[in-house]
Design a protein around this motif. Sequence first.
Motif, PDB file in Angstrom:
ATOM      1  N   PHE A 279      -1.020  -2.001  -7.056  1.00 30.93           N
ATOM      2  CA  PHE A 279      -0.410  -2.277  -5.837  1.00 30.93           C
ATOM      3  C   PHE A 279       0.920  -1.680  -5.957  1.00 30.93           C
ATOM      4  CE2 PHE A 279      -3.516  -5.819  -6.481  1.00 30.93           C
ATOM      5  CZ  PHE A 279      -4.203  -5.696  -5.123  1.00 30.93           C
ATOM      6  N   TYR A 280       1.394  -1.085  -4.895  1.00 26.57           N
ATOM      7  CA  TYR A 280       2.827  -0.510  -4.824  1.00 26.57           C
ATOM      8  C   TYR A 280       3.818  -1.815  -4.521  1.00 26.57           C
ATOM      9  CZ  TYR A 280       1.332   4.202  -4.966  1.00 26.57           C
ATOM     10  OH  TYR A 280       0.660   5.448  -5.294  1.00 26.57           O
ATOM     11  N   GLU A 281       5.070  -1.292  -4.803  1.00 25.59           N
ATOM     12  CA  GLU A 281       5.988  -2.470  -4.271  1.00 25.59           C
ATOM     13  C   GLU A 281       6.434  -2.291  -2.856  1.00 25.59           C
ATOM     14  OE1 GLU A 281       7.494  -5.268  -4.570  1.00 25.59           O
ATOM     15  OE2 GLU A 281       8.076  -4.858  -6.724  1.00 25.59           O
TER      16      GLU A 281
ATOM     17  N   ASN B  35       0.906  -1.136   0.043  1.00 28.88           N
ATOM     18  CA  ASN B  35       0.083  -0.075  -0.058  1.00 28.88           C
ATOM     19  C   ASN B  35       0.886   1.301  -0.169  1.00 28.88           C
ATOM     20  OD1 ASN B  35      -2.545  -1.419   0.159  1.00 28.88           O
ATOM     21  ND2 ASN B  35      -2.438  -1.713   1.927  1.00 28.88           N
ATOM     22  N   GLY B  36       2.065   1.204  -0.270  1.00 27.47           N
ATOM     23  CA  GLY B  36       2.925   2.397  -0.278  1.00 27.47           C
ATOM     24  C   GLY B  36       3.485   2.733   1.000  1.00 27.47           C
TER      25      GLY B  36
ATOM     26  N   ARG C 164       4.344   0.871  -9.002  1.00 25.72           N
ATOM     27  CA  ARG C 164       3.423   0.207  -8.568  1.00 25.72           C
ATOM     28  C   ARG C 164       2.998  -0.457  -9.900  1.00 25.72           C
ATOM     29  NH1 ARG C 164      -1.087   4.947  -8.359  1.00 25.72           N
ATOM     30  NH2 ARG C 164      -1.097   5.464 -10.717  1.00 25.72           N
ATOM     31  N   GLU C 165       2.354  -1.627  -9.742  1.00 29.38           N
ATOM     32  CA  GLU C 165       1.902  -2.422 -10.629  1.00 29.38           C
ATOM     33  C   GLU C 165       0.299  -2.651 -10.814  1.00 29.38           C
ATOM     34  OE1 GLU C 165       2.104  -5.059 -13.690  1.00 29.38           O
ATOM     35  OE2 GLU C 165       3.974  -4.440 -12.434  1.00 29.38           O
TER      36      GLU C 165
ATOM     37  N   SER D 163       2.901   8.289  -1.638  1.00 26.02           N
ATOM     38  CA  SER D 163       3.534   7.558  -2.391  1.00 26.02           C
ATOM     39  C   SER D 163       3.705   7.858  -3.728  1.00 26.02           C
ATOM     40  CB  SER D 163       2.660   6.210  -2.272  1.00 26.02           C
ATOM     41  OG  SER D 163       2.465   5.701  -1.112  1.00 26.02           O
TER      42      SER D 163
END
Length: 652
Positions: free
Chosen positions: A202-204, A175-176, A193-194, A188
């Motif tokens: 979704f954040y890495e 969630n960043g 993010r993907e 963020s």
Amino acid sequence: MSGFSRRCLAAAAILLISTELHAAARVYLLSASRGVMYSENAGRAWKDANRGLPPRCRPTALRSGPAGRLYLLTLDAGLYTSDGRGGPWVSLNTDAFRSRSLTAPDGAMRTISAFAADPSDPRRLLAATKHSLYKSDDGGRHWSALRGPRGNSNYFTSLAFTEREGLYLAGTSLNGLYRLGDGSLARSAGLPREPYTGSMFFYEEISALAVDRGRPGTWYAGLAFGKGIYVSRDGGGRWVPLKMPADLSGHYAVHDLAVSGDSLYVSAGPSLLRLHVPTGTWYGVNIGPILENARKIDSVHALLVADDNGAHPPLLNILASSGPGRLSPPAPSADKRRGIYAGVPVARKKLSSLIAGMKRHGLNALTIDMKDDFGLVHFPTDNATAREIGALRRSLDVRSVLDRLKKEGIYTIARVVVFKDQRLYRAYDHRYAIWNGRIGGPWKGSPGEYWVDPHSEFVHNYHIELSRDLERLGFDEIQFDYIRFPSDGPVHQCLYRYRKDGETYKSEALVDFLTRAKHSLKVPVSVDIYGFNGWYRFGNSIGQDIEAFARVVDVICPMVYPSHFGSRFYRSYPGNEHPYRVVLDSGLRSRALAGDGVFLRPYLQAFKMLSPTWGPGYITAQIKGAEESGSNGYTFWNAKGEYDMLYRGLKK
């Protein structure tokens, strides 16, 4: 060592070495078998440093604080501190850290997933127990809960104090980044993010954070899984990637960050790096001799390297993905199993053709439904509950089927669906159903789904008893599916009447079941999880915690069917590169999260659904991804038992 760390090690060898550590560098070592070790001479000799820790304490990370103070994060013993000068470890635990697992030993604590000490005030500390945040203003004698964003749906992976009093940073697994203390604002923008589906993304994972107190508003975020390091120079308003050396870009799994003077120090894989911020020049810090000495100690997990000459600040180095988890290895018989799935109708009608196809194409395992998605039981059993709730159906001639499969050298796996169970849901006047807290009746999720309470000991016992019957019948492995809480429907209305402590994490309830099942069975135990729960450390939504599961079961089976991910997920990879990369990166990330102490056997796709490139190449792309990620086999799924396309792919 994870695939990401192996890449980092290979790349780091080309760096210019700018700094040699002093021969008297202090090193702390974390080992699964020996706990904490200490060296005053760069690892040439080691001393025990476990004084004050409970027996069999399993350390996970070591963090430094002001004046050389150290903080030890553990798997199940909580948080400890030491003066860093040879003094004993002192507990900083509070009842809030206590494990709510009913199978955990007395005094067990939750895993400390993130920690930070204020570099300007040793009294101020932050800690996270995966989904919960806490702060202390008196050096850890007392803790208070911090209200985190999004309830308990986060998994906190990193923490930091900013230069502003009362303002903290919290990094998460997907969630960043959040600023805590000024309204829990997300910060963020610009972080990688993907896309998943629609507007969802979704954040890495943010694995490390650092604040440059000499440059107000300058923050650094280190990312897991090879996504590098990002910097914000406006207090998190916008993040941009740091320019990395060309040969290192994209290869880092960042474990720790620290700012000292004009330099940013980075621990990535087994390497220490230094960025001279004004010039943007990267250098390496030579810790090769320390690594060589450390690897002579059994089951080393991590190092904290300090240099009294001031060459660099103390930094944590993660050396192995296995961490301090289970000490006993998974059952060898469950390794290298390549198989297919069959429902009962398929096993009854097509067993001969299934065996023939498997033998022709080198497959050696068959998974068969023994208790299905509706709660129906398809094997002979004297179980009273199954009879009372009307779960028994015309059983498969299990003994005959098993005898035939074993004669052919085929490994047999019994699939048992657990918490999705229509029969038990309706039985005994809905006694064991998840309850609807709003209307005061049995909870109803998505159409056709009926869920029983995962906290119920009766529900646990019922499935363990059935599994023991299957073991006695001769199955080689028991595989549990739907080991989770419901994800669809009005889940906010769910009331768990059998939960004994309102603070229990969902993962703790699931681990309780798996632990009891594992202790009750002699054959290997496997568990199916959503593919995405092997991709990210998820919050406390459905309870599938791959790290926790990996310490109990022998095999984890992420369901990584490429068609079942979001419509926008990984779509930068064209054609059959898409299924290959989904399976490959799923395997690499699952291994990094689960560690080396469990087998990974993904479920792969043998059906056409939402797959425009469907064909033999789609099959071989998945197999290539599974093999290159280091998986311990795979299972192909087709609900109808139609495996012609699989066999065509295996011929290629």
